[in-house]
Write a protein that holds these residues in place. Structure first.
Motif, short mmCIF file in Angstrom:
data_model
loop_
_atom_site.label_atom_id
_atom_site.label_comp_id
_atom_site.label_asym_id
_atom_site.label_seq_id
_atom_site.Cartn_x
_atom_site.Cartn_y
_atom_site.Cartn_z
N ASP A 1 0.87 -1.18 0.00
CA ASP A 1 0.00 0.00 0.00
C ASP A 1 0.90 1.23 0.00
OD1 ASP A 1 -2.01 1.80 0.17
OD2 ASP A 1 -2.65 1.25 2.20
N THR A 2 0.97 1.90 -1.14
CA THR A 2 1.85 3.06 -1.25
C THR A 2 1.29 4.28 -0.51
OG1 THR A 2 0.82 3.56 -3.37
CG2 THR A 2 2.90 2.35 -3.42
N ASP A 3 0.02 4.24 -0.07
CA ASP A 3 -0.55 5.35 0.68
C ASP A 3 -0.04 5.37 2.12
OD1 ASP A 3 -1.98 6.12 -1.52
OD2 ASP A 3 -3.76 4.96 -0.96
N VAL A 4 0.34 4.20 2.65
CA VAL A 4 0.83 4.11 4.03
C VAL A 4 2.23 4.68 4.13
CG1 VAL A 4 1.44 2.50 5.88
CG2 VAL A 4 -0.60 2.10 4.51
N SER A 5 3.09 4.33 3.18
CA SER A 5 4.47 4.80 3.21
C SER A 5 4.97 4.93 1.78
CB SER A 5 5.34 3.80 3.97
OG SER A 5 6.71 4.09 3.78
N PRO A 6 5.79 5.96 1.51
CA PRO A 6 6.32 6.10 0.15
C PRO A 6 7.38 5.03 -0.17
CG PRO A 6 7.20 7.83 1.55
CD PRO A 6 6.17 7.08 2.36
N TYR A 7 7.85 4.34 0.88
CA TYR A 7 8.86 3.30 0.66
C TYR A 7 8.25 1.94 0.32
CZ TYR A 7 11.83 6.80 2.74
OH TYR A 7 12.48 7.97 3.01
N ASN A 8 6.95 1.83 0.36
CA ASN A 8 6.29 0.59 -0.02
C ASN A 8 6.18 0.52 -1.54
OD1 ASN A 8 5.94 -0.36 2.54
ND2 ASN A 8 3.83 0.32 2.75
N MET A 9 7.30 0.33 -2.18
CA MET A 9 7.42 0.15 -3.63
C MET A 9 6.68 1.25 -4.39
SD MET A 9 7.18 -3.96 -3.93
CE MET A 9 8.03 -4.08 -5.46
N PRO A 10 7.29 2.43 -4.44
CA PRO A 10 6.62 3.53 -5.14
C PRO A 10 6.45 3.27 -6.64
CG PRO A 10 8.86 4.13 -4.51
CD PRO A 10 8.57 2.82 -3.87
N GLU A 11 7.24 2.33 -7.19
CA GLU A 11 7.10 2.06 -8.62
C GLU A 11 5.78 1.38 -8.97
OE1 GLU A 11 9.51 0.82 -6.66
OE2 GLU A 11 9.85 -1.29 -7.06
N LEU A 12 5.02 0.98 -7.94
CA LEU A 12 3.70 0.39 -8.23
C LEU A 12 2.74 1.43 -8.81
CD1 LEU A 12 3.14 -1.94 -5.14
CD2 LEU A 12 3.74 -2.60 -7.46
N LYS A 13 2.95 2.68 -8.46
CA LYS A 13 2.10 3.75 -8.99
C LYS A 13 2.72 4.40 -10.23
CE LYS A 13 -0.82 4.13 -5.41
NZ LYS A 13 -2.20 4.33 -5.34
N TRP A 14 3.90 3.92 -10.58
CA TRP A 14 4.61 4.48 -11.74
C TRP A 14 4.00 3.94 -13.02
CZ3 TRP A 14 9.83 2.40 -13.75
CH2 TRP A 14 10.41 3.29 -14.66
N ARG A 15 3.92 4.74 -14.02
CA ARG A 15 3.30 4.37 -15.27
C ARG A 15 4.04 3.22 -15.96
NH1 ARG A 15 1.93 8.24 -20.35
NH2 ARG A 15 -0.14 8.09 -19.54
N GLY B 1 5.99 0.91 -14.45
CA GLY B 1 6.40 -0.09 -13.45
C GLY B 1 6.32 -1.52 -13.99
N TYR B 2 5.25 -1.85 -14.65
CA TYR B 2 5.09 -3.21 -15.18
C TYR B 2 6.10 -3.50 -16.30
CZ TYR B 2 2.86 -7.34 -17.20
OH TYR B 2 2.61 -8.59 -17.69
N PRO B 3 6.24 -2.63 -17.31
CA PRO B 3 7.26 -2.89 -18.34
C PRO B 3 8.67 -2.90 -17.75
CG PRO B 3 5.75 -1.20 -19.13
CD PRO B 3 5.41 -1.48 -17.70
N ALA B 4 8.91 -2.08 -16.74
CA ALA B 4 10.25 -2.04 -16.13
C ALA B 4 10.55 -3.36 -15.41
CB ALA B 4 10.35 -0.87 -15.16
N SER B 5 9.56 -3.94 -14.73
CA SER B 5 9.80 -5.21 -14.04
C SER B 5 10.02 -6.34 -15.06
CB SER B 5 8.65 -5.55 -13.10
OG SER B 5 7.45 -5.76 -13.82
#
Length: 197
Positions: A149-163, A165-169
């Motif tokens: 949950d990126t709303d709880v902490s910015p360190y909880n994988m911020p790339e999940l909200k990145w446009r 993120g999926y192609p990068a992984s």
């Protein structure tokens, strides 16, 4: 006495063609052992059993010739003793051939088992390489498959909200597989990279 010598000599000389055929069979089995054919172990076992039977058959003949040579009575004439010595030498020679063939058969079994072991090692190497290639993919998919949950902490994988993120992984997974392939190839574990060195 000469008749006894002639019979004994004929019996002992009859082993030579048999041993010649066994020698030919051992040559054939050697080729099979190097190729790793499935029935090789059974054929080696069969020929070792035949050689053991021959050894059991030849041993008494040799002892008989030896006892006739040492006979102090006058049943054996002196000129027949010369022939008996020759027969005794043939019996010893046949025994030596049997023992040599038994050692060759044991060596062939070792060669066959070594070849089977080498093939098994090659198979295990390929399976290990395949599993190590999929290990980082499993790790990356497992990390990104967790619920963050990126709303709880910015360190909880911020790339999940990145446009991207999926192609990068996916790109990171592909890069790790390609990196492992190159590493294994340079080490000589895949293909023949080290043959020229």
């Amino acid at each position: 006495d000469y008749l006894a010598y002639a019979l004994l000599d004929a019996i002992i000389d009859g082993f030579y063609p048999v041993l010649e055929k066994i020698g030919d069979r051992l040559d054939e089995i050697e080729v099979e052992a190097l190729r790793g054919k499935r029935q090789t172990a059974r054929r080696i076992h069969d020929i070792k059993r035949v050689l053991l039977q021959l050894r059991r058959a030849i041993w008494p003949q040799r002892e008989l010739a030896n006892s006739l040579l040492r006979d102090e009575s006058h049943h054996i004439q002196e000129n027949t003793r010369l022939y008996l010595r020759d027969t005794y030498d043939h019996a010893v020679q046949v025994m030596d051939m049997v023992e040599t063939y038994r050692e060759i058969a044991s060596g062939l079994m070792d060669v066959y088992l070594s070849g089977v072991s080498n093939r098994m090692n090659e198979i295990m190497k390929v399976l290990t390489i395949i599993s190590t290639i999929f290990l980082p993919l499993t790790f990356i998919a497992g990390v990104y498959g967790m619920n963050f949950d990126t709303d709880v902490s910015p360190y909880n994988m911020p790339e999940l909200k990145w446009r991207y993120g999926y192609p990068a992984s996916l790109a990171f997974m592909l890069l790790s597989v390609c990196g492992l392939f190159i590493f294994y190839w340079k080490k000589g574990w895949l293909g023949n990279a080290r043959d020229g060195q």
